[in-house]
Design an enzyme around this catalytic site. Structure first.
Site, PDB file in Angstrom:
ATOM      1  N   ILE A   1      -4.232   4.481   0.491  1.00 52.92           N
ATOM      2  CA  ILE A   1      -4.720   4.716   1.858  1.00 52.92           C
ATOM      3  C   ILE A   1      -5.910   5.676   1.859  1.00 52.92           C
ATOM      4  O   ILE A   1      -6.887   5.486   2.578  1.00 52.92           O
ATOM      5  CB  ILE A   1      -3.591   5.320   2.727  1.00 52.92           C
ATOM      6  CG1 ILE A   1      -2.386   4.383   2.768  1.00 52.92           C
ATOM      7  CG2 ILE A   1      -4.091   5.594   4.137  1.00 52.92           C
ATOM      8  CD1 ILE A   1      -1.091   5.073   3.147  1.00 52.92           C
TER       9      ILE A   1
ATOM     10  N   TYR B   1       0.824  -1.212   0.000  1.00 53.46           N
ATOM     11  CA  TYR B   1       0.000   0.000   0.000  1.00 53.46           C
ATOM     12  C   TYR B   1       0.855   1.258   0.000  1.00 53.46           C
ATOM     13  O   TYR B   1       2.002   1.261   0.435  1.00 53.46           O
ATOM     14  CB  TYR B   1      -0.973   0.012   1.184  1.00 53.46           C
ATOM     15  CG  TYR B   1      -0.336   0.271   2.528  1.00 53.46           C
ATOM     16  CD1 TYR B   1       0.103  -0.779   3.318  1.00 53.46           C
ATOM     17  CD2 TYR B   1      -0.187   1.571   3.011  1.00 53.46           C
ATOM     18  CE1 TYR B   1       0.681  -0.547   4.554  1.00 53.46           C
ATOM     19  CE2 TYR B   1       0.392   1.814   4.250  1.00 53.46           C
ATOM     20  CZ  TYR B   1       0.826   0.750   5.018  1.00 53.46           C
ATOM     21  OH  TYR B   1       1.401   0.978   6.238  1.00 53.46           O
ATOM     22  N   CYS B   2       0.283   2.319  -0.534  1.00 56.42           N
ATOM     23  CA  CYS B   2       0.901   3.645  -0.498  1.00 56.42           C
ATOM     24  C   CYS B   2      -0.244   4.666  -0.434  1.00 56.42           C
ATOM     25  O   CYS B   2      -1.402   4.286  -0.313  1.00 56.42           O
ATOM     26  CB  CYS B   2       1.800   3.876  -1.703  1.00 56.42           C
ATOM     27  SG  CYS B   2       0.952   3.776  -3.280  1.00 56.42           S
ATOM     28  N   THR B   3       0.071   5.947  -0.529  1.00 54.32           N
ATOM     29  CA  THR B   3      -0.941   6.976  -0.289  1.00 54.32           C
ATOM     30  C   THR B   3      -2.090   6.943  -1.291  1.00 54.32           C
ATOM     31  O   THR B   3      -3.258   6.926  -0.919  1.00 54.32           O
ATOM     32  CB  THR B   3      -0.299   8.378  -0.307  1.00 54.32           C
ATOM     33  OG1 THR B   3       0.904   8.318   0.446  1.00 54.32           O
ATOM     34  CG2 THR B   3      -1.223   9.428   0.263  1.00 54.32           C
TER      35      THR B   3
END
Ligand SMILES: [Zn+2]
Ligand SMILES: [Zn+2]
Length: 439
Positions: free
Chosen positions: A282, A253-255
């Protein structure tokens, strides 16, 4: 979550049931964004953070789209042309490359939506997804539209098959992601001992270490990278995952999702077969599923530097919890990060409410004694950004020049007086200095 600004109602992250309720209550859908804007008939004249009814509703908008762009220069020109022609009040970053577009913007919601909708009319960009988040005003100082790599990932970025969806990780909806997080098993899974001999999903945070410090999913280990550009792209495997079974499910996951989309092509090359990424990152998860399994706040790459987990920075609770402790005393820290007020240190760090004023925004006692310190610019104790300091520095230079000019003037005056005295001329005492100097 909802906001009431005058007659405008901004709703984000609501389900179908709530949508129906809203429409029943007389709100009309005004703009179709992922976070839909609802207004009472009569127009969109509420003002987020600009007082009630006196300005546009501002938002931060993020989007990216990975697609082969044949002529990135031409694509750039088209964007520049549209933005200048429409005179949209948009600031932020728009990067266009042979791999598509990546943008973080701020501006009145209608301007941002107009731009994103225009991009969707471009060939190959009709599938672009954009998201808006309420913001009190602009979150960027200026607009930069450039031909540039979509993310900084060394030079290998050019050779990665990022525009081929089957070479990337499988996208997982926030709902399914939440169910998968339950299998991960919380923070004990992040101890690093759990990498071998298990087929439980492994959660990895594909961001920078300081972003993790602000907030992260429970069960994700702190990344080793200070900057995504350092992420290994060759044979070296991400953060010691060498021993991990290549069949083991890996949740990345990342932003907003782009870093995972890109980095998953590297991991696939390294043999990892079951890669999953959180669709929309996210931000999408927090909006759709709320704060469960999330710890702290969310680091963002704009002037806010952190947003609350409910993502609405117009609702300022005055406190943004961070996960990692104060870098000075170890107490609970508060986001956003500070850059050390010692310009020559500039270290990015988290501090607690007590240490921020106590050390004048510096990262340690030693830095408080440094010769070039930023001065607090706001009463709340936040410090000027480096670019602000440069302006201040220029101002100091100007003052120095003025001072030198004045000293020179005084020196010449004294010289002239000495010369006159030597020649026995008595100067009139009350003559104005300007006239006197002209003689
Ligand atoms: Zn502290
Ligand atoms: Zn420092």
């Amino acid at each position: 979550m909802e906001l009431q600004h005058g007659r405008t109602k901004v709703e984000v992250g609501m389900g179908k049931r709530k949508t129906a309720q809203m429409e029943k209550r007389g709100y009309q859908r005004k703009a179709l964004t992922t976070g839909t804007v609802y207004c009472m008939s009569g127009g969109q004249n509420g003002g987020a953070g600009h007082g009630v009814g006196d300005g546009p509703v501002y938002c931060v908008m993020n989007f990216y789209h990975l697609v082969d762009v044949e002529n990135k220069e031409e694509e750039l020109k088209a964007h520049e042309g549209f933005l200048s022609e429409e005179k949209l009040d948009i600031k932020g970053r728009v990067f266009i490359s042979e791999h598509g577009v990546n943008a973080q913007l701020s501006g009145p919601e209608k301007d941002a939506v107009q731009y994103a909708e225009w991009i969707k009319t471009r060939p190959k960009f009709s599938d672009l997804h954009y998201r808006t988040f309420p913001c009190p005003g602009h979150a960027f100082p200026k607009l930069i539209v450039r031909n540039k790599a979509l993310v900084s990932l060394l030079r290998e970025m050019d050779t990665l098959p990022v525009t081929e969806p089957e070479k990337r990780a499988e996208k997982v909806s926030p709902k399914r992601w939440k169910a998968m997080l339950e299998e991960v098993g919380g923070d004990e899974a992040a101890e690093g001992k759990d990498k071998k001999g298990t087929m439980k999903p492994l959660l990895i945070d594909v961001r920078n270490d300081y972003e993790w410090d602000t907030g992260h999913f429970a069960g994700a280990e702190r990344p080793e990278e200070y900057n995504f550009i350092e992420t290994p792209v060759g044979k070296e495997v991400y953060n010691g995952l060498e021993e991990v079974d290549r069949e083991r499910p890996i949740m990345m996951y990342c932003t907003g999702g782009i870093r995972c989309d890109i980095y998953s092509t590297v991991m696939r090359k390294q043999g990892f077969k079951n890669l999953y990424t959180l669709e929309g990152g996210i931000q999408n998860y927090l909006r759709e599923e709320g704060e469960e399994h999330w710890k702290g706040s969310l680091y963002v790459f704009d002037s806010r530097m952190a947003v609350p987990p409910h993502l609405d920075s117009t609702k300022n609770d005055g406190y943004l919890p961070a996960v990692s402790p104060c870098a000075i005393c170890g107490a609970t820290a508060e986001a956003p990060h500070l850059n050390c007020a010692n310009v020559d240190c500039n270290k990015l760090f988290l501090a607690c409410e007590e240490c921020k004023p106590k050390y004048y925004g510096c990262c340690c006692e030693k830095c408080t004694q440094a010769p070039r310190l930023l001065r607090p610019i706001k009463k709340d104790g936040y410090y000027a950004k480096l670019h602000t300091y440069k302006e201040t520095d220029e101002e100091l230079q100007r003052q120095k020049r003025d001072r030198e000019a004045l000293e020179e003037k005084i020196r010449r005056k004294k010289e002239a007086a000495a010369k006159a005295a030597a020649e026995g001329i008595i100067l009139p005492a009350k003559r104005k200095s300007k006239k006197y100097l002209k003689q």
